[in-house]
Design a protein around this motif. Sequence first.
Motif, short mmCIF file in Angstrom:
data_model
loop_
_atom_site.label_atom_id
_atom_site.label_comp_id
_atom_site.label_asym_id
_atom_site.label_seq_id
_atom_site.Cartn_x
_atom_site.Cartn_y
_atom_site.Cartn_z
N SER A 1 1.35 3.53 -4.51
CA SER A 1 2.20 4.56 -3.72
C SER A 1 2.63 3.84 -2.38
N ASP B 1 -4.23 9.45 -11.06
CA ASP B 1 -2.75 9.46 -10.37
C ASP B 1 -2.04 8.16 -11.00
N ILE C 1 -10.49 10.64 -4.68
CA ILE C 1 -10.82 10.47 -6.04
C ILE C 1 -12.21 9.92 -6.13
N ARG D 1 0.33 14.47 -8.04
CA ARG D 1 -0.85 14.69 -7.54
C ARG D 1 -0.97 14.49 -6.08
N ASP D 2 -1.28 15.26 -5.22
CA ASP D 2 -1.43 15.22 -3.70
C ASP D 2 -2.66 14.73 -3.15
N THR E 1 -5.83 12.62 -2.02
CA THR E 1 -5.91 11.02 -1.67
C THR E 1 -7.45 10.72 -2.02
N PHE F 1 -5.57 5.98 -0.87
CA PHE F 1 -6.82 6.63 -1.68
C PHE F 1 -8.03 6.37 -1.06
N PRO G 1 -1.56 10.30 -17.07
CA PRO G 1 -1.30 10.32 -15.61
C PRO G 1 -0.99 11.90 -15.60
#
Length: 711
Positions: free
Chosen positions: A633, A610, A35, A30-31, A33, A638, A26
């Motif tokens: 989260s 993430d 992926i 991480r910002d 979103t 995401f 991991p």
Amino acid sequence: MPILPHAPRPRLLPVLLGLCCLGPAPVLGRDSTSISIIVHTDNTKGARFEPAQALGAGIDGGVNGATDRLLTRHNVAAMRSARLTRLTYRLRTELGIENWHWNPEGQWSDPEHQQGYWTSSDRAKKPIRVSWGYKLPRRGDTVDNANDRDFSRLTDGDETSFWKSNPYLDAGFLKDGRAHDQWLILRFDDPVEINAVRIAWGTPYATAYKVQYWSSDNDYGPGAHWITFDHGAITGASGGDVVLKLGERPVSVKYMRVLLEQASHTAPPGAKDWRDRAGFAVREIGAGRIGANGKMVDLVRHAPDKNGQTFTHVSSTDPWHRATDRDPNLEQAGLDRVFHSGLGNGRPIMLPVGVLFDTPDNAAAALRYVRWRGYPVSQVELGEEPDGQFGNADDYAALYLAWVDRLRPIAPKVQFGGPSSQSALTDTWLNNDPDRSWNHHFIRALQERGRLSDLQFYSFEFYPFDDICGDIPAKLIEEDRLMARLMARLTAEGLGPDIPRIITEYGFSAYSGRAMAEMPSALLMANIIGQFLNEGGSAAYLFGYGPNVPINQNMACAGYGNMALHMADREGQAGTPLPSYHAARLLTGDWLMGKGMHRFLPVEIAGGADPALRVFAIRRPDGKLGLMVINRSPDRPFELHVMAQDAKGAAHEIAGRIAVSQFGPDQYAWLDQGPASRPERSAPAQRKVSEQRHLTFVVKPMSLATIIAPR
């Protein structure tokens, strides 16, 4: 299940391992979103499983009337609708230090007095609808892991009562050539000065024993060990009521032990059963200091009450009892009722038999009974949570093998396993050995006997968190590492891939709280199933099959909730579905097919994983690709773009008719109002089918999603 309060739960320390399905380790913080995900669709080496064999749930014993409230047509239909096909029957009597009369019809070893050792009949004149536990009057433990309403006979102040160890651990029965010393432990609330002990022996008594103290005030103190008092090694003893001066000067003691090494093998007058002369018996124990008058000042509290007496714990307990010892507040569903309930869905049910507080004859009769009835049983689990009851692992291994030898001729095609560990990470308690793993001691005991092959499946429970307060999303992420550590440790301790691993109970915690009734419970359930099966697990059984009400039993900050698929109404009937129910329906109805072999596929995350995101990919029997995505989260969605990589390494877009289902806060919310807490909204997953040229979708915060796509 509930655990002994006198020692901490296993230390579930996180290990910094990469997530099994997400490629690299991991990248915290991480910002982004957006992926990209690549699924290796032609891989043929991933773990394989059949959902109808791998997913299940369990029913447990309960208080008086629990069976009638649970096994109604309405509740059974509600439970079955979750499509968790397999069923395991949990044995609460083992946790309550009680003997299981699984059939009310049977035979006492002393029928004239309606007492002794009970063997249920392997036949029945009418169907068995309810069965009960029977308290053991020779109990030595102050507390237990079930209703916890009984007490130790070692410090009850009644010298006509006594504790007696399990006769089935006597060398005369086991004949395994290994020492099975028994023991009793006193734990004082605070360290006290000790230089004397009083032991009122029963029959049989110890002819050789040691009186010892633990070298630390901490039961898990590093390097701590048992020390024999200066005058604490006794040989040639003859029973009776003795006061021993253990040393000239008192020693500060928190834990004191009497280690019983050799038995007299004598029996009370008129006793005829071999079990009467096997083991050790103590009527009462005291400890303290020799006063100025030469008499001992007893610092032990003697009372027939678990809260009033000094805490004691023992190595084992004699399963002798009487007809009058039936516990109306510990009942188990009758075997006929369970098998006819429909909860087995026509498939074999995992059957339990008692070990720690039962007899091999009673276990054998249960197996003969289900065969006589023609009930499908492919696995028999021996005992329940011996590690959580802090018994000696070698003692349990000896009993396990003795039971297997007794049971296998009755059902040679049935798999026998256990130990139904409270946790595969349990530490031993007050043990000198620097190897603190209870499980490793058990595996090693089987290996040393050359009989590891007699462990045909390894079962354990998985409740990763005692503390269910604080940052719950962070705990969901931590569970990845706990499971990875657990599976790696089992392998390192000798549990090879040829021995199936089964989680016979799983849930958020052994203690209730609102996290069990909020979205995190659904996300945890999905992750446990995905990770465990992907890492080679055989089957996982959810605990909390029947409806229940919100409670708080450990920490006020945890709020009110419970492990259950449905809320229960005032009559105990299933009402509003809870998150675990919706998650089960989503996984079994959308992600998976009801029949056929499924295979896990490797997943790569471009740029690193993430920690809040978890992705599992499978190849279904119909050839389609199935994705399960978990967003842990609390505030970040995401956007995922999924591609397929073939055997040659070429990446391709996934296009065609794609079904996306999502379950999250839009569908479910919990109204937090203490004991009156309840779902504010509870709707099934939202499903959408569309034609797509590129497989792209958004998984919302604290949500679970499944995607079914063409090859």
